[in-house]
Scaffold this motif. Structure first.
Motif, PDB file in Angstrom:
ATOM      1  N   CYS A  31      25.289 -20.463  -9.984  1.00 52.25           N
ATOM      2  CA  CYS A  31      26.197 -19.769  -9.062  1.00 52.25           C
ATOM      3  C   CYS A  31      26.088 -20.316  -7.638  1.00 52.25           C
ATOM      4  CB  CYS A  31      25.886 -18.274  -9.044  1.00 52.25           C
ATOM      5  SG  CYS A  31      26.411 -17.384 -10.514  1.00 52.25           S
ATOM      6  N   ASP A  32      27.198 -20.209  -6.935  1.00 52.26           N
ATOM      7  CA  ASP A  32      27.235 -20.528  -5.507  1.00 52.26           C
ATOM      8  C   ASP A  32      26.750 -19.287  -4.760  1.00 52.26           C
ATOM      9  OD1 ASP A  32      27.781 -21.086  -2.892  1.00 52.26           O
ATOM     10  OD2 ASP A  32      29.944 -21.379  -3.165  1.00 52.26           O
ATOM     11  N   ARG A  33      25.516 -19.314  -4.299  1.00 54.70           N
ATOM     12  CA  ARG A  33      24.916 -18.130  -3.686  1.00 54.70           C
ATOM     13  C   ARG A  33      25.225 -18.027  -2.192  1.00 54.70           C
ATOM     14  NH1 ARG A  33      18.974 -18.724  -6.543  1.00 54.70           N
ATOM     15  NH2 ARG A  33      19.786 -19.784  -8.417  1.00 54.70           N
ATOM     16  N   ARG A  34      26.023 -18.961  -1.672  1.00 57.29           N
ATOM     17  CA  ARG A  34      26.379 -18.912  -0.248  1.00 57.29           C
ATOM     18  C   ARG A  34      27.509 -17.937   0.015  1.00 57.29           C
ATOM     19  NH1 ARG A  34      28.194 -24.890   0.334  1.00 57.29           N
ATOM     20  NH2 ARG A  34      29.139 -24.187  -1.621  1.00 57.29           N
ATOM     21  N   HIS A  35      28.306 -17.655  -1.007  1.00 57.75           N
ATOM     22  CA  HIS A  35      29.493 -16.825  -0.813  1.00 57.75           C
ATOM     23  C   HIS A  35      29.507 -15.670  -1.812  1.00 57.75           C
ATOM     24  CE1 HIS A  35      30.764 -20.948   0.543  1.00 57.75           C
ATOM     25  NE2 HIS A  35      31.009 -20.219   1.623  1.00 57.75           N
ATOM     26  N   SER A  36      30.155 -14.590  -1.409  1.00 56.52           N
ATOM     27  CA  SER A  36      30.250 -13.424  -2.276  1.00 56.52           C
ATOM     28  C   SER A  36      31.577 -12.714  -2.040  1.00 56.52           C
ATOM     29  CB  SER A  36      29.094 -12.457  -1.997  1.00 56.52           C
ATOM     30  OG  SER A  36      29.173 -11.333  -2.831  1.00 56.52           O
ATOM     31  N   THR A  57      27.666 -12.589  -5.950  1.00 59.81           N
ATOM     32  CA  THR A  57      27.793 -11.285  -6.591  1.00 59.81           C
ATOM     33  C   THR A  57      27.496 -11.384  -8.080  1.00 59.81           C
ATOM     34  OG1 THR A  57      29.512 -10.698  -4.990  1.00 59.81           O
ATOM     35  CG2 THR A  57      29.312  -9.301  -6.922  1.00 59.81           C
ATOM     36  N   LEU A  58      28.001 -12.410  -8.712  1.00 59.48           N
ATOM     37  CA  LEU A  58      27.729 -12.614 -10.135  1.00 59.48           C
ATOM     38  C   LEU A  58      26.237 -12.840 -10.365  1.00 59.48           C
ATOM     39  CD1 LEU A  58      28.722 -12.980 -13.036  1.00 59.48           C
ATOM     40  CD2 LEU A  58      29.116 -15.398 -12.518  1.00 59.48           C
ATOM     41  N   TYR A  59      25.611 -13.639  -9.522  1.00 64.40           N
ATOM     42  CA  TYR A  59      24.184 -13.929  -9.668  1.00 64.40           C
ATOM     43  C   TYR A  59      23.354 -12.651  -9.503  1.00 64.40           C
ATOM     44  CZ  TYR A  59      19.645 -16.168  -9.122  1.00 64.40           C
ATOM     45  OH  TYR A  59      18.334 -16.532  -9.279  1.00 64.40           O
ATOM     46  N   ARG A  63      33.415  -8.491 -13.544  1.00 68.80           N
ATOM     47  CA  ARG A  63      34.682  -7.879 -13.937  1.00 68.80           C
ATOM     48  C   ARG A  63      35.870  -8.682 -13.389  1.00 68.80           C
ATOM     49  NH1 ARG A  63      33.298  -5.082  -9.279  1.00 68.80           N
ATOM     50  NH2 ARG A  63      35.035  -4.634  -7.854  1.00 68.80           N
ATOM     51  N   PRO A  64      37.040  -8.554 -14.013  1.00 62.21           N
ATOM     52  CA  PRO A  64      38.221  -9.233 -13.477  1.00 62.21           C
ATOM     53  C   PRO A  64      38.587  -8.677 -12.104  1.00 62.21           C
ATOM     54  CG  PRO A  64      38.582  -8.501 -15.741  1.00 62.21           C
ATOM     55  CD  PRO A  64      37.327  -7.843 -15.268  1.00 62.21           C
ATOM     56  N   ALA A  65      39.019  -9.548 -11.215  1.00 62.27           N
ATOM     57  CA  ALA A  65      39.448  -9.108  -9.884  1.00 62.27           C
ATOM     58  C   ALA A  65      40.889  -8.620  -9.947  1.00 62.27           C
ATOM     59  CB  ALA A  65      39.342 -10.265  -8.898  1.00 62.27           C
TER      60      ALA A  65
END
Length: 224
Positions: free
Chosen positions: A195-200, A184-186, A206-208
């Protein structure tokens, strides 16, 4: 996070996969079990961390900047209560006994508070939050609200685990436990090439909201 320290209770022990007790009493329970919860006067939830020992730091640090994280054995001689979630914007205004200013940048009461620096954060615990609870008769003599020490924080994060992370050894599970650089960040900013593009997780820059990710064994959220 804020910790609420009480006297040593060596009867506490780790009991996995059990139903946690939740207390809304004026004072925290006197004989809590690991992960038991207590809710204070402004609605902050705290989890019990029992006394114990653990190995703090990183085994075989891979980077020079981690040299000061060499392993050291630590004993936590007194149990303490630590907040189940990060201190939120809503907590901040409740402890100040005021409503958010309409012109404030604070838009979401349920996200981590990020606008207070170290010295002010320490004062918030001891003075503002402590004063509010003391005036309400909810802070016994000898007790205090304060920031956790580095050792207390890591102890609470590990929650009795001796693995690389509080939840195990695999970084592939990180997306379940914390807001980090993922797909999501990517998608929002491709300059984050690492970024780890395997997970989202759908959060991005933004802060969660607190509690969005899975808790550790003692019920504490967002430690990673």
């Amino acid at each position: 996070w804020y910790g609420y320290a009480i006297k040593d209770d060596r009867s506490a022990r780790i009991i996995p996969d059990r139903q946690r007790n939740i207390s809304t009493a004026k004072h925290p329970p006197s004989n809590p079990q690991p992960g038991d919860e207590w809710i204070n006067g402004i609605g902050m939830v705290f989890c019990w961390c029992p006394p114990g020992s653990f190995r703090m730091g990183i085994e075989d640090p891979a980077f020079p900047q981690a040299e000061d994280a060499a392993p050291v054995d630590v004993t936590i001689s007194e149990g303490f209560w630590i907040s189940k979630y990060e201190v939120t914007n809503g907590d901040y205004y409740r402890m100040r006994r005021r409503s958010p200013d309409r012109n404030s940048l604070v838009m979401d009461a349920n996200v981590p508070m990020t606008f207070v620096k170290g010295p002010n954060a320490m004062d918030m615990g001891r003075k503002q939050l402590g004063d509010v609870e003391k005036k309400a008769g909810r802070l016994p003599d000898g007790w205090e609200y304060r920031l956790p020490t580095e050792a207390e924080w890591e102890y609470a994060c590990r929650a009795g685990a001796s693995t690389r992370y509080g939840f195990g050894d695999s970084p592939s599970d990180l997306h379940r436990y914390g807001n980090y650089a993922d797909a999501t960040l990517y998608q929002q900013d491709d300059t984050f090439h690492y970024c780890d593009r395997r997970h989202s997780d759908g959060v991005g820059k933004r802060p969660a909201p607190v509690g969005r990710y899975a808790p550790n064994a003692w019920g504490i959220h967002d430690m990673h």
